[in-house]
Design an enzyme around this catalytic site. Structure first.
Site, PDB file in Angstrom:
ATOM      1  N   PRO A  89       0.937  -1.226  -0.050  1.00 23.29           N
ATOM      2  CG  PRO A  89      -0.900  -1.561   1.738  1.00 23.29           C
ATOM      3  CD  PRO A  89       0.358  -2.089   1.291  1.00 23.29           C
ATOM      4  CD  GLU A 116       0.901  -4.915  11.104  1.00 21.88           C
ATOM      5  OE1 GLU A 116       1.044  -3.545  10.933  1.00 21.88           O
ATOM      6  OE2 GLU A 116      -0.019  -5.534  11.062  1.00 21.88           O
ATOM      7  NE  ARG A 154      -5.531  -5.799 -21.943  1.00 20.02           N
ATOM      8  CZ  ARG A 154      -5.903  -4.905 -22.350  1.00 20.02           C
ATOM      9  NH1 ARG A 154      -4.941  -3.565 -22.248  1.00 20.02           N
ATOM     10  NH2 ARG A 154      -6.788  -4.762 -23.395  1.00 20.02           N
ATOM     11  CG  ASP A 169      -6.856  -0.913 -23.875  1.00 20.07           C
ATOM     12  OD1 ASP A 169      -7.778  -1.447 -24.277  1.00 20.07           O
ATOM     13  OD2 ASP A 169      -5.969  -1.564 -23.413  1.00 20.07           O
TER      14      ASP A 169
END
Length: 244
Positions: A89, A116, A154, A169
């Site tokens: 994160p 953790e 991709r 895209d």
């Protein structure tokens, strides 16, 4: 391209890597995957890979030894220096631009943590990139690493049937993609825009450009802050603002 995943839960990858575009990419030999359980590299007699954090606190922290040894072994076997990606994160927010950069690499190595967190020495001395797929927390890095791998593979040459697909895209151009329609032209009274049925390719491209701009303006106006708008596009957006 070679993509390796260091994980404590290798079974999580089997379905994702062997279906749809990722499966086809392997069949075309555009990519090869390896899923490695770094518990196998633990020197502990019970193959422990985590321990309590120094200074106290909740949760367990991944020890450096198993991951360092696993990465060093993989690097010895690699013909090129891999990008070593820590999914967490705290990393940089993942974008299509980052996917395009990673698609130019020969070898990606993902470190998928759990518990953790990681011993900080892994972050400081092993990884080349830290990536977050959003401002939220998952139970581990496996899902995030598969998301990143899918978005990268991709983009590899020959993987998608239409060479223009990745270029058109959302986010690839800097704007969100225009709407799409297919048969029938009239479904329960909901009709396809007439311009798409006209056969006039110039008008169709102009419509798509306008709708792409409109969709970005209404859904993700933040993207326009850094997008190099033409004078015509600026004029159109100004008109929309005045109408509102």
């Amino acid at each position: 391209m070679k993509i390796d995943f260091l994980t404590l839960f290798p079974e999580m990858f089997h379905g994702v890597l062997n279906e749809s575009i990722l499966k086809k990419a392997q069949e075309k030999e555009a990519v090869s995957f390896r899923v490695i359980n770094f518990r196998e590299y633990s020197e502990h007699k019970h193959h422990t890979v985590d321990d309590y954090p120094y200074g106290g606190g909740a949760g367990m922290v991944l020890k450096p030894q198993p991951i360092f040894d696993a990465v060093e072994e993989i690097k010895k076997q690699s013909a090129s220096n891999p990008k070593i990606i820590l999914v967490c994160p705290q990393g940089e927010r993942y974008t299509q631009r980052k996917a395009e950069q990673l698609a130019k690499e020969d070898h990606l190595l993902f470190i998928c943590g759990h518990y953790e967190g990681y011993d900080e020495r892994i972050r400081e001395h092993l990884v080349t990139d830290e990536i977050s797929i959003g401002d939220f927390v998952l139970t581990g890095g496996e899902l995030a690493s598969m998301v990143i791998a899918d978005s990268v593979v991709r983009l590899l040459p020959g993987v998608l049937g239409n060479v223009d697909s990745p270029v058109l895209d959302s986010y690839s151009s800097g704007l969100l993609e225009h709407p799409h329609y297919t048969r029938p032209a009239d479904f329960r009274g909901m009709k396809v825009p007439e311009v798409l049925l006209s056969g006039n390719h110039k008008r169709i491209e102009e419509w798509r450009e306008l709708e792409s701009l409109r969709r970005t303006y209404t859904r993700r106006p933040d993207l326009l802050e850094t997008y190099p708008l033409t004078e015509r596009q600026k004029s159109i957006i100004k008109q929309w603002k005045n109408e509102n």
